[in-house]
Design an enzyme around this catalytic site. Structure first.
Site, PDB file in Angstrom:
ATOM      1  CB  CYS A 338      -0.975  -0.031   1.165  1.00  0.00           C
ATOM      2  SG  CYS A 338      -2.381   1.094   0.942  1.00  0.00           S
ATOM      3  CG  HIS A 422      -3.644  -3.361   3.681  1.00  0.00           C
ATOM      4  ND1 HIS A 422      -2.406  -2.970   4.122  1.00  0.00           N
ATOM      5  CD2 HIS A 422      -4.266  -2.212   3.255  1.00  0.00           C
ATOM      6  CE1 HIS A 422      -2.271  -1.657   3.991  1.00  0.00           C
ATOM      7  NE2 HIS A 422      -3.383  -1.180   3.463  1.00  0.00           N
TER       8      HIS A 422
END
Length: 508
Positions: A338, A422
């Protein structure tokens, strides 16, 4: 049945989240349909629900303890701190504003209304709702607009059980002082105490517990022992060391240990991504903030962050850019997730999160990142190394890939990987395949242990929490509070209790 109780704490990190999860697991074992609830959560660890809402990771963990699907109503207000003293306000799973402390204060009456609506909805649909407070109920400078502790308890008529961390010392003073600082109207809701993280012989503690009961008129409903290696989802930076710095001292079957260094960014978020690595036998995970701490790492992980550009500047100020470049040139593994993936890009254009405009990335992946006002929230599914991968994504930055090999939604060049997903490492087959390649590139004689299940390990930890409540708390008294509500708590301040200070007006 009143069907709800609030678990408060004398301090942050007293164990509210753990106790709430433990009560949820204990109740569901009794055949009770139970839901967790936290009106306001301030955390950089979050997750996306099945219907695309962002909520605090701790409430997801508690929902897992309750064996129910997490939903936005379980955490109606989520605050995600940024790098400039402001926080993003996420309401019912969607970002609605960026505010400072005083701006946020003006929104609290409205947010309390929304939270009470969510709590009422959960109470209609579930047999029991176990609510978690935030910080301490005795933060008297914030009491007049509190929406997570006694403000919520008063509005919803909830009995309150206060948890204190005895391991840090001063637990009796903290409990007595908590009650003393509350108004009489709030005091009547405090039903009892739970001592948490106790080490030693409980017989030595009994005189103090008896005196606390005598002084406050509230009983101690349990003394919970310290549990090592819970590895549950940490909610804030207080939990970072125990949450991640762990791992085996020997590899499977006597082979090499695989060493993983995770950059401890100032504003890191969703650091639970590396928990699955830490529970893998033979993998040693540790935090790193200095160049020398990367030197012997077989894998360096750049985790998520709430402030990509600001944390990229920190990384450069700490002298970490050059070691990362040298690793990439030498074919030594680096993984960005991310915000960490965004840092590995060629260029970042950000007029949303930082307002910095165009910023050079580390240039280790052929990617250009542009921040969008609309946040991307999702639960993607894909494949890598021939393994199915499920994850979740929470980001404003949109990465445009201009080359390299595909890797989940991102890319790979040599020994550098990047993805916005994630939770990918929680997929056992994918994690083992990824670690096999990392080990090969690092020249390590390491083979992941077959059969290691992250989901099973998490479930076992939640069962330990259910055992903790069942074996060390007064569950009969808990049932009385849940069934009787405020009527099961103390209706008045008993003789000998601390003198209460009424909290009136704006004390900020």
């Amino acid at each position: 049945m009143s069907n709800a109780i609030l678990i408060a704490g004398t301090t942050s990190d007293a164990g509210k989240s753990v106790v709430t999860a433990g009560i949820c697991r204990w109740l569901v074992r009794q055949g009770v349909k139970v839901a967790p609830f936290k009106a306001q959560n301030m955390s950089l660890n979050s997750m996306v629900t099945a219907d695309g809402a962002e909520i605090g990771r701790a409430q997801v963990m508690q929902a897992q303890a309750a064996r129910v699907e997490p939903e936005a109503a379980m955490n109606p207000v989520l605050l995600k701190p940024g790098g400039d003293g402001r926080s993003q306000v996420v309401l019912l799973g969607r970002p609605v504003a960026e505010v400072g402390a005083l701006d946020y204060r003006e929104r609290k009456p409205y947010l309390l209304e929304r939270s009470l609506e969510c709590l009422a909805d959960l109470r209609r649909r579930f047999d029991v709702v176990v609510c978690e407070g935030a910080g301490s109920p005795a933060e008297i400078n914030l009491r007049d607009r509190d929406i997570a502790n006694m403000g919520l308890a008063r509005a919803a008529e909830l009995p309150v059980l206060v948890v204190g961390d005895i391991d840090r010392g001063g637990v009796f003073a903290a409990m007595y002082g908590t009650l003393a600082l509350l108004s009489p109207e709030d005091q009547r809701l405090v039903a009892g105490w739970l001592v948490n993280k106790f080490r030693g012989d409980a017989r030595l503690l009994k005189p103090g517990l008896d005196m606390l009961h005598e002084l406050t008129g509230r009983p101690v409903l349990g003394t919970l022992p310290m549990l090592a290696d819970l590895w549950l989802d940490a909610e804030d930076s207080l939990d970072l060391t125990t949450a991640v710095e762990r791992g085996a001292t020997a590899g499977p079957h006597g082979r090499d240990v695989l060493r993983v260094a995770v950059l401890r960014l100032p504003r890191l978020s969703n650091f639970t991504d590396v928990d699955a690595l830490a529970q893998e036998p033979g993998v040693l995970v540790r935090w790193a903030t200095r160049p020398e701490e990367l030197a012997d790492a077989d894998l360096v992980v750049l985790p998520g962050t709430r402030a990509t550009v600001a944390d990229l500047a920190w990384l450069r100020e700490r002298g970490l850019e050059q070691p990362l470049r040298e690793r990439a040139l030498a074919g030594r593994p680096v993984l960005g997730v991310c915000g960490g993936y965004q840092m590995l890009s060629q260029r970042i254009t950000d007029s949303v999160e930082s307002g910095a405009g165009v910023v050079d990335g580390l240039g280790l992946l052929p990617v250009r990142v542009e921040f969008q006002v609309e946040k991307t929230l999702g639960r993607p599914v894909g494949e890598a190394y021939g393994e199915r991968v499920e994850g979740y994504e929470i980001h404003h930055g949109v990465a445009r890939v201009d080359g390299g090999e595909p890797f989940l939604d991102g890319c790979r060049v040599g020994a550098v990987w990047g993805t916005t997903w994630h939770g990918a490492l929680e997929n056992d087959g994918f994690r083992r395949a990824f670690l096999r390649e990392v080990a090969a590139l690092a020249g390590r004689d390491f083979t992941p242990a077959p059969g290691t299940s992250f989901a099973a390990a998490r479930e076992a930890r939640l069962d330990r929490l259910g055992d903790l409540i069942e074996e060390h708390a007064d569950t009969d008294a808990l049932w009385r509070l849940i069934e009787g509500g405020v009527d099961g708590a103390l209706p008045f301040v008993p003789p000998g209790a601390p003198t209460a200070r009424a909290v009136e007006g704006d004390l900020l």
